[in-house]
Design a protein around this motif. Structure first.
Motif, PDB file in Angstrom:
ATOM      1  N   ARG A  14      82.666 -41.915  66.753  1.00  0.00           N
ATOM      2  CA  ARG A  14      82.840 -43.371  66.749  1.00  0.00           C
ATOM      3  C   ARG A  14      83.820 -43.749  67.846  1.00  0.00           C
ATOM      4  O   ARG A  14      84.906 -43.165  67.923  1.00  0.00           O
ATOM      5  N   SER A  15      83.413 -44.691  68.687  1.00  0.00           N
ATOM      6  CA  SER A  15      84.218 -45.032  69.850  1.00  0.00           C
ATOM      7  C   SER A  15      85.258 -46.090  69.512  1.00  0.00           C
ATOM      8  O   SER A  15      85.021 -46.985  68.688  1.00  0.00           O
ATOM      9  N   ASP A  16      86.442 -45.975  70.153  1.00  0.00           N
ATOM     10  CA  ASP A  16      87.482 -46.993  70.030  1.00  0.00           C
ATOM     11  C   ASP A  16      87.523 -47.855  71.286  1.00  0.00           C
ATOM     12  O   ASP A  16      88.338 -48.754  71.404  1.00  0.00           O
ATOM     13  N   GLN A  17      86.605 -47.543  72.216  1.00  0.00           N
ATOM     14  CA  GLN A  17      86.618 -48.267  73.492  1.00  0.00           C
ATOM     15  C   GLN A  17      86.234 -49.731  73.291  1.00  0.00           C
ATOM     16  O   GLN A  17      85.336 -50.016  72.491  1.00  0.00           O
ATOM     17  N   ASN A  55      84.240 -47.530  65.954  1.00  0.00           N
ATOM     18  CA  ASN A  55      85.123 -47.243  64.827  1.00  0.00           C
ATOM     19  C   ASN A  55      85.462 -48.549  64.121  1.00  0.00           C
ATOM     20  O   ASN A  55      86.134 -49.403  64.690  1.00  0.00           O
ATOM     21  N   SER A  58      89.124 -49.712  64.167  1.00  0.00           N
ATOM     22  CA  SER A  58      89.930 -49.949  65.380  1.00  0.00           C
ATOM     23  C   SER A  58      90.024 -51.438  65.691  1.00  0.00           C
ATOM     24  O   SER A  58      89.113 -52.231  65.403  1.00  0.00           O
ATOM     25  N   THR A  60      89.903 -52.879  68.530  1.00  0.00           N
ATOM     26  CA  THR A  60      88.914 -53.360  69.506  1.00  0.00           C
ATOM     27  C   THR A  60      87.646 -53.794  68.783  1.00  0.00           C
ATOM     28  O   THR A  60      87.025 -54.791  69.125  1.00  0.00           O
ATOM     29  N   THR A  61      87.258 -53.050  67.737  1.00  0.00           N
ATOM     30  CA  THR A  61      86.035 -53.404  67.003  1.00  0.00           C
ATOM     31  C   THR A  61      86.246 -54.704  66.232  1.00  0.00           C
ATOM     32  O   THR A  61      85.397 -55.598  66.230  1.00  0.00           O
TER      33      THR A  61
END
Lengths: 83, 83
Positions: A14-17, A55, A58, A60-61
């Motif tokens: 799962r990305s936090d970007q 994610n 996070s 950002t999400t």
């Protein structure tokens, strides 16, 4: 890379970007269920049509979700056409 | 009733009614695009598999998004199994 080896959760990593809301075709939120104990957030990118897992925890999400649901259409709504 | 007569937006009417996150199979957020100037939020209900459009601007929808992305799995994560 949403497809997981086991048929339980769709997401392995799962990305936090941060993701630009304008680059998204769609965002899906799949609540936890008997088949997967995690909330899953999967985005489909406009250009590449690629899917990516985010994610849910996070910042950002959460900001992305806020940005998406806040987006006002620039043009005035159809009902109020300029005279 | 997401399917619209014209091929532009998926949603014709948008509900402000609260939705129980546990009754959802999936929630989709479709950002505005050239084909539809509105952000659209479509939920699929677990039992009936019916789809419903939610009003992105309403408090109930924003609370739903928050609740969904906050949901912690009750069981401890697999990595920390009880001894």
């Amino acid at each position: 890379m949403p497809l997981s080896r086991s048929t339980r959760c769709a997401c392995i990593t799962r990305s936090d970007q941060p993701v630009n809301p304008r680059s998204l075709e769609k965002l899906e939120v799949i609540p936890r269920s008997p088949s997967c104990p995690h909330v899953e957030i999967i985005v489909t990118m406009k250009k590449s049509k690629k899917q990516k897992c985010l994610n849910p925890e996070s910042k950002t999400t959460k900001n992305l979700l806020k940005a998406l649901s806040k987006e006002r259409s620039k043009r005035s709504p159809q009902t109020q056409r300029k005279a």
